[in-house]
Design a protein around this motif. Structure first.
Motif, PDB file in Angstrom:
ATOM      1  N   ASN A  74     -17.563   7.389  12.929  1.00 30.89           N
ATOM      2  CA  ASN A  74     -18.900   7.665  12.397  1.00 30.89           C
ATOM      3  C   ASN A  74     -18.840   8.795  11.374  1.00 30.89           C
ATOM      4  OD1 ASN A  74     -21.858   7.425  12.360  1.00 30.89           O
ATOM      5  ND2 ASN A  74     -21.768   9.467  13.269  1.00 30.89           N
ATOM      6  N   TYR A  75     -18.143   9.855  11.701  1.00 32.39           N
ATOM      7  CA  TYR A  75     -18.071  10.993  10.783  1.00 32.39           C
ATOM      8  C   TYR A  75     -17.332  10.622   9.502  1.00 32.39           C
ATOM      9  CZ  TYR A  75     -17.025  15.478   8.737  1.00 32.39           C
ATOM     10  OH  TYR A  75     -16.918  16.513   7.850  1.00 32.39           O
ATOM     11  N   MET A  76     -16.138  10.001   9.633  1.00 35.14           N
ATOM     12  CA  MET A  76     -15.316   9.730   8.452  1.00 35.14           C
ATOM     13  C   MET A  76     -15.897   8.626   7.562  1.00 35.14           C
ATOM     14  SD  MET A  76     -11.469   9.742   9.879  1.00 35.14           S
ATOM     15  CE  MET A  76     -10.623  11.197  10.393  1.00 35.14           C
ATOM     16  N   MET A  77     -16.311   7.533   8.182  1.00 36.93           N
ATOM     17  CA  MET A  77     -16.679   6.348   7.404  1.00 36.93           C
ATOM     18  C   MET A  77     -18.166   6.236   7.092  1.00 36.93           C
ATOM     19  SD  MET A  77     -13.802   4.959   6.793  1.00 36.93           S
ATOM     20  CE  MET A  77     -14.213   3.358   6.196  1.00 36.93           C
ATOM     21  N   ILE A  78     -19.021   6.930   7.826  1.00 38.18           N
ATOM     22  CA  ILE A  78     -20.464   6.798   7.609  1.00 38.18           C
ATOM     23  C   ILE A  78     -21.052   8.072   7.018  1.00 38.18           C
ATOM     24  CG2 ILE A  78     -22.693   6.285   8.704  1.00 38.18           C
ATOM     25  CD1 ILE A  78     -20.603   3.949   8.754  1.00 38.18           C
ATOM     26  N   GLN A  79     -20.720   9.239   7.591  1.00 33.29           N
ATOM     27  CA  GLN A  79     -21.354  10.482   7.155  1.00 33.29           C
ATOM     28  C   GLN A  79     -20.595  11.178   6.029  1.00 33.29           C
ATOM     29  OE1 GLN A  79     -21.773  12.892  10.662  1.00 33.29           O
ATOM     30  NE2 GLN A  79     -23.285  11.536  11.585  1.00 33.29           N
ATOM     31  N   ASP A  80     -19.312  11.437   6.205  1.00 31.76           N
ATOM     32  CA  ASP A  80     -18.569  12.269   5.262  1.00 31.76           C
ATOM     33  C   ASP A  80     -18.269  11.552   3.945  1.00 31.76           C
ATOM     34  OD1 ASP A  80     -17.163  14.601   4.446  1.00 31.76           O
ATOM     35  OD2 ASP A  80     -15.281  13.594   4.939  1.00 31.76           O
ATOM     36  N   TRP A  81     -17.729  10.346   4.027  1.00 33.91           N
ATOM     37  CA  TRP A  81     -17.309   9.657   2.812  1.00 33.91           C
ATOM     38  C   TRP A  81     -17.617   8.167   2.960  1.00 33.91           C
ATOM     39  CZ3 TRP A  81     -11.686  10.105   0.565  1.00 33.91           C
ATOM     40  CH2 TRP A  81     -11.666   9.589  -0.736  1.00 33.91           C
ATOM     41  N   PRO A  82     -18.882   7.783   2.856  1.00 39.82           N
ATOM     42  CA  PRO A  82     -19.229   6.368   2.986  1.00 39.82           C
ATOM     43  C   PRO A  82     -18.579   5.556   1.862  1.00 39.82           C
ATOM     44  CG  PRO A  82     -21.157   7.657   2.376  1.00 39.82           C
ATOM     45  CD  PRO A  82     -20.042   8.614   2.591  1.00 39.82           C
ATOM     46  N   GLN A  83     -18.128   4.382   2.208  1.00 45.18           N
ATOM     47  CA  GLN A  83     -17.387   3.547   1.271  1.00 45.18           C
ATOM     48  C   GLN A  83     -18.213   2.320   0.888  1.00 45.18           C
ATOM     49  OE1 GLN A  83     -13.641   3.717   0.844  1.00 45.18           O
ATOM     50  NE2 GLN A  83     -13.581   5.748   1.727  1.00 45.18           N
ATOM     51  N   ASP A  84     -18.096   1.948  -0.346  1.00 47.24           N
ATOM     52  CA  ASP A  84     -18.697   0.704  -0.818  1.00 47.24           C
ATOM     53  C   ASP A  84     -17.566  -0.312  -0.860  1.00 47.24           C
ATOM     54  OD1 ASP A  84     -19.957  -1.370  -2.047  1.00 47.24           O
ATOM     55  OD2 ASP A  84     -20.446  -0.287  -3.891  1.00 47.24           O
ATOM     56  N   ILE A  85     -17.487  -1.161   0.158  1.00 46.32           N
ATOM     57  CA  ILE A  85     -16.371  -2.097   0.282  1.00 46.32           C
ATOM     58  C   ILE A  85     -16.880  -3.490  -0.076  1.00 46.32           C
ATOM     59  CG2 ILE A  85     -14.678  -3.117   1.862  1.00 46.32           C
ATOM     60  CD1 ILE A  85     -14.796  -0.440   3.391  1.00 46.32           C
ATOM     61  N   GLY A  86     -16.319  -4.079  -1.101  1.00 47.24           N
ATOM     62  CA  GLY A  86     -16.692  -5.429  -1.501  1.00 47.24           C
ATOM     63  C   GLY A  86     -18.120  -5.533  -2.029  1.00 47.24           C
ATOM     64  N   GLY A  87     -18.654  -4.431  -2.552  1.00 44.66           N
ATOM     65  CA  GLY A  87     -19.995  -4.462  -3.112  1.00 44.66           C
ATOM     66  C   GLY A  87     -21.096  -4.513  -2.076  1.00 44.66           C
TER      67      GLY A  87
END
Length: 175
Positions: A74-87
């Motif tokens: 949750n912290y890495m992938m959602i809060q700290d550095w959310p990623q736009d994967i495949g648009g």
């Protein structure tokens, strides 16, 4: 430092050892320790040892690992550095949770395994560079050793142990 006498009875078969433990416990003698070259199924029950609570501990260690994995993803992938994967950006942990299942599984196993090893060493008092406490080196190869304290009943115990199939019986001063 006080010394006390103990009897060391050696056995060369685990079935004979189990029968001897049952016979000696049946005569109401206290067995201090049994040293074995490999685990003997049922020996803990025959000696009257309390069941272990290590499985409960392992469960809680696994839950700790799972909680850490949930927090970490949750912290890495959602809060700290959310990623736009495949648009398709998605900023909800629950929507992305299927992608995090391998991480959650691995950290659950990692925490349970590593913390159980540490717990086992602490409970067994096995520290790095600690001297071995087995009374005879044959107990790491092919012999089983039963240690019984002597309380003015040396001859009675020797006679009883001789009937149980012991291959060697020694009286030892224990420090």
């Amino acid at each position: 430092m006080s010394t006390s006498k103990v009897i060391h009875a050696f056995y060369n078969d685990d079935d004979i050892l189990m029968d001897a433990v049952k016979k000696i416990k049946g005569e109401h003698h206290h067995i201090e320790e049994v040293f074995c070259p490999f685990p003997v199924h049922g020996l803990d029950k025959a000696l009257g040892l309390a069941p272990t609570r290590l499985a409960i501990t392992a469960f809680f260690y696994g839950i700790t690992g799972l909680c850490f994995a949930i927090w970490m993803t949750n912290y890495m992938m959602i809060q700290d550095w959310p990623q736009d994967i495949g648009g398709k950006p998605n900023f909800s942990w629950f929507t992305n949770m299927p992608a995090f299942v391998p991480i959650m599984f691995e950290l659950t196993v990692f925490f349970a395994a590593h913390l159980m090893v540490i717990t086992f060493y602490m409970r067994s008092r096995i520290w790095p560079f600690k001297e071995a406490e087995n009374p005879d080196p044959r107990t790491t190869d092919d012999h089983f050793l039963m240690e019984i304290p002597v309380h003015d009943n040396e001859e009675e115990l020797k006679a009883l142990l001789a009937t149980t199939g012991a291959v060697e019986i020694n009286i030892v001063e224990k420090h």
